[in-house]
Design an enzyme around this catalytic site. Structure first.
Site, PDB file in Angstrom:
ATOM      1  CG  HIS A 529      -1.651   1.171   1.581  1.00  0.00           C
ATOM      2  ND1 HIS A 529      -3.105   1.316   1.290  1.00  0.00           N
ATOM      3  CD2 HIS A 529      -1.287   2.357   1.906  1.00  0.00           C
ATOM      4  CE1 HIS A 529      -3.523   2.444   1.798  1.00  0.00           C
ATOM      5  NE2 HIS A 529      -2.534   3.073   2.004  1.00  0.00           N
ATOM      6  CD  GLU A 530       1.872   3.322   3.934  1.00  0.00           C
ATOM      7  OE1 GLU A 530       2.020   4.462   3.256  1.00  0.00           O
ATOM      8  OE2 GLU A 530       0.834   3.176   4.559  1.00  0.00           O
ATOM      9  CG  HIS A 533       0.225   6.044  -0.483  1.00  0.00           C
ATOM     10  ND1 HIS A 533      -0.984   6.682  -1.227  1.00  0.00           N
ATOM     11  CD2 HIS A 533      -0.179   5.449   0.558  1.00  0.00           C
ATOM     12  CE1 HIS A 533      -2.080   6.275  -0.216  1.00  0.00           C
ATOM     13  NE2 HIS A 533      -1.496   5.700   0.625  1.00  0.00           N
ATOM     14  CD  GLU A 590      -4.746   6.783   1.637  1.00  0.00           C
ATOM     15  OE1 GLU A 590      -4.374   5.526   2.058  1.00  0.00           O
ATOM     16  OE2 GLU A 590      -3.926   7.479   1.914  1.00  0.00           O
ATOM     17  CG  ASP A 594      -6.547   0.030   0.656  1.00  0.00           C
ATOM     18  OD1 ASP A 594      -5.532   0.077   1.331  1.00  0.00           O
ATOM     19  OD2 ASP A 594      -7.591   0.621   1.002  1.00  0.00           O
TER      20      ASP A 594
HETATM   21 ZN    ZN Z   1      -2.380   5.122   2.558  1.00  0.00          ZN
END
Ligand code: ZN
Length: 694
Positions: A529-530, A533, A590, A594
């Site tokens: 997830h990070e 980003h 976000e 995900d």
């Molecule tokens: Zn996030």
């Protein structure tokens, strides 16, 4: 602060709410008899008892994975949402309490670090002294505001209050230069509102109108608590509402603020002075202290242009009411009980649906962590975090980076040129795990045993000045934006780094005793997830060095926009509460993260398993295949209940979707999920129009 990072989930700026997201579709069970969250056990990682096996995984996987947990875990009275994230955060809080109670005992053997945190905690827990003083400690500041006689003094007082982190009109701090991300520059950003978002001031639906009425009543009561007559307080509150409404109308919407180009307005200080001549910026900056500078990033210029006309057209008496309100509001949590309770009644109870104020020790632990996080983090790390965990994390990060690299190479929609650039960016990502290499030095902050407001202000002033003193200096990439005990993680575009505080590196995210499938579904997806980003709607506009620079071909960017548009539409169709939908544009980054995180987490797991084909990692365990355990592990991170008030609030301000949709959205888009649970086209957990970006 003006910095921007993408968090795994967010602490919204309403009292000191810790938080992630939730999935309530109306029927969140609220505790029948209020129980506080004392003696929370450390959450389990993978929990068969949390499941509702009577549910069909292809119809409602969230219910299947979390149904029994949700039924058995009503929201405690001192929370507005309750999930496994919160459980872990509460567990950490107990550990911190133990550390702080020991440190608070006054003895000669304390280290300087333990003296700071121990005496701060002591001053906070000393309720009797805090109550006896009432609002007395604010008197000097309130007198100063009352004595303002001209606009020059108004400017000086705004500068003075901002050093105490009072939200007066705008925020002034340092930030990395968006085009030269290795250097810090000055930045000012829109602000000055008491309600959580500009929308609360401008929307005309009945709920928004009701909230404004309740807010004005709250502001009025706070003035009365300061000793003003009912009649005066009402007038003052009306002035506050008038000014804040003008600021709100001048403010850029949250979704527009996501676009980096709307945050990119570097200008000479002389240009700023010309843009807003009625606010004396040269005087403001020199009163603020810190290094001199010639350039400032203004976010956004239109806000300051309009503030200029508000400054000119609003009577000084109204500004004084406005500053008086924000002064007391900023410190409400550290004043006597009547202020604490009134503040809670509006922001905690009315806006978030929390039934009870948290016990004092919890609030005091949170305050110590907020203000002295890297002092409190030192004994926390010693007590809880081993090097073994750090090494295993590094291995997992490497495997996730490899999986994302392969994913990028396989993308059918991206040209080789853009892929090459994406690869450069991915390779440049820095990993920070656990806690900082060098701890922040709080030795200049005076902390005494019985001065809660004074301690709070000195620690706040230290942080505000520390940020401003960076202006003109190289960016310190070793710094952290979160304290070590925090249950969260973040990516930062300007530094192109991913950060995982020690607080999150434990069950349910990461469990040495569990099989790889569960850990990849937990912390593996968090890492993915990070990493994603760096390539979401915001991150993709920054290059490997953290500069705002386009490294995409036009055609690839067009394709990217089409694909993120699919995700935005999908999540906009989800209902947060009543008739309130999620905002697919607000939550786009976000949700993209995900979806990417789940995809590359599973790919990394597959690589891991291929490397050791005969191990138990490839077996069915407790009746589930590794893929099934991966998806269940992911979903169970998000088991939660939330009050309807909190769901409504977060739909406006939180860039994260509630847990239910973090699970449903990411899995219904993923064909591997459908395969793992043998779901068929046409079933609810199989999207007819599956979105995919990464
Ligand atoms: Zn996030």
């Amino acid at each position: 602060m003006i910095r921007r990072a993408s968090f795994l989930f967010l602490a919204v700026v309403v009292i000191s709410a810790f938080a992630q997201n939730s999935g309530s579709q109306g029927s969140s069970p609220v505790s029948q008899k209020p129980t506080s969250t004392k003696d929370v056990e450390r959450p389990k990682s993978f929990d068969l008892d949390a499941m509702d096996k009577s549910a069909d995984p292809c119809v409602d996987f969230y219910q299947y994975a979390c149904g029994t947990w949700r039924k058995n875990n009503p929201i405690p009275a001192d929370q507005s949402r309750w999930g496994r994230f919160n459980q872990l955060a509460e567990y950490n809080k107990q550990v911190l309490r133990g550390i702080l109670e020991k440190a608070a005992a006054d003895n000669a053997s304390r280290t300087p670090v333990l003296q700071k945190i121990g005496d701060y905690y002591h001053s906070c827990m000393n309720e009797q002294v805090v109550n006896e003083r009432g609002s007395g400690p604010l008197k000097g500041d309130l007198d100063r505001i009352a004595a303002i006689e001209n606009r020059g003094q108004l400017t000086d007082t705004i500068s003075y209050l901002q050093k105490k982190d009072v939200n007066a009109i705008f925020v002034f701090s340092s930030q990395p230069d968006m085009h030269n991300a290795s250097v810090e520059m000055a930045g000012i950003r829109q602000g000055g509102l008491g309600l959580p978002d500009r929308d609360y001031y401008v929307k005309e639906d009945p709920k928004s109108q009701e909230t404004r009425e309740k807010y004005v009543a709250h502001v009025t009561r706070m003035f009365v608590l300061l000793g003003d007559s009912e009649e005066t307080a009402k007038k003052e509150a009306a002035s506050v509402m008038d000014i804040e409404t003008k600021l709100a109308k001048a403010s850029l919407e949250r979704v527009k603020m996501r676009d980096p180009k709307n945050r990119d307005h570097k200008m000479k200080t002389s240009e700023l002075a010309a843009l807003a001549p009625d606010f004396d910026f040269p005087r403001f900056f020199s009163a603020s202290g810190g290094p001199a500078f010639a350039d400032v990033n203004v976010v956004p210029p239109e806000f300051f242009q309009q503030v200029n006309s508000v400054i000119g057209s609003t009577p000084l008496a109204d500004w004084k009411s406005y500053l008086r309100w924000h002064r007391v509001h900023a410190s409400a949590a550290v004043l006597s009980d009547p202020f604490v309770n009134e503040n809670f009644a509006f922001f905690g109870h009315y806006l978030s649906g929390q039934q009870e104020l948290q016990p004092r020790w919890k609030r005091c632990v949170d305050l110590t962590d907020d203000l002295l996080g890297e002092a409190l983090g030192q004994p926390y790390v010693t007590e809880t975090f081993g090097t073994e965990g750090k090494n295993r994390m590094l291995e997992m990060v490497n495997s996730l980076e490899k999986a994302l690299g392969a994913d990028i190479q396989d993308l059918s929609w991206m040209s080789p040129d853009t892929k090459k650039q994406a690869e450069v960016k991915l390779k440049a990502i820095t990993n920070k795990i656990g806690y900082p290499d060098k701890w922040r030095d709080y030795s200049s902050v005076e902390i005494t045993r019985d001065d809660l407001l004074g301690n709070t202000e000195r620690a706040t002033d230290f942080e505000v000045q520390r940020q401003r003193n960076k202006i003109g200096k190289p960016v310190d990439k070793s710094e952290w934006e979160m304290s070590p005990p925090t249950v969260n993680a973040y990516y930062q575009s300007a530094q192109n780094d991913i950060n995982f505080p020690a607080g999150i590196l434990q069950p349910p995210f990461f469990d040495q005793r569990q099989d790889d499938a569960v850990n990849f579904g937990g912390i593996g997806v968090v890492i993915g997830h990070e990493l994603t980003h760096g390539f979401d709607d915001q991150g993709s506009k920054f290059d490997a060095d953290g500069n705002l620079r386009n490294w995409w071909t036009d055609k690839d960017r067009e394709e990217f926009d089409k694909r993120t548009g699919c995700v935005a539409d999908e999540y906009s169709s989800f209902v947060a509460v009543d008739d309130v939908h999620l905002n697919g544009r607000l939550t786009l980054g976000e949700n993209t993260a995900d979806n990417g995180g789940v995809r590359i987490g599973l790919a990394a797991l597959a690589n891991q398993r291929a490397a050791k084909p005969d191990s138990k990692e490839n077996q069915v365990i407790e009746g589930f295949t590794p893929e099934q355990r991966f998806f269940l592990g992911y979903a169970q991170i998000w088991c939660e209940n939330q009050t309807p008030e909190s769901a409504r609030l977060r739909a406006t301000v939180d860039p994260h979707s509630p847990g239910r949709y973090r699970v449903r959205g990411a899995l219904q888009n993923n064909p591997d999920f459908a395969r793992a649970f043998k779901c068929k086209a046409g079933q609810p957990m199989v999207s007819a129009n599956a979105c995919r970006v990464w």
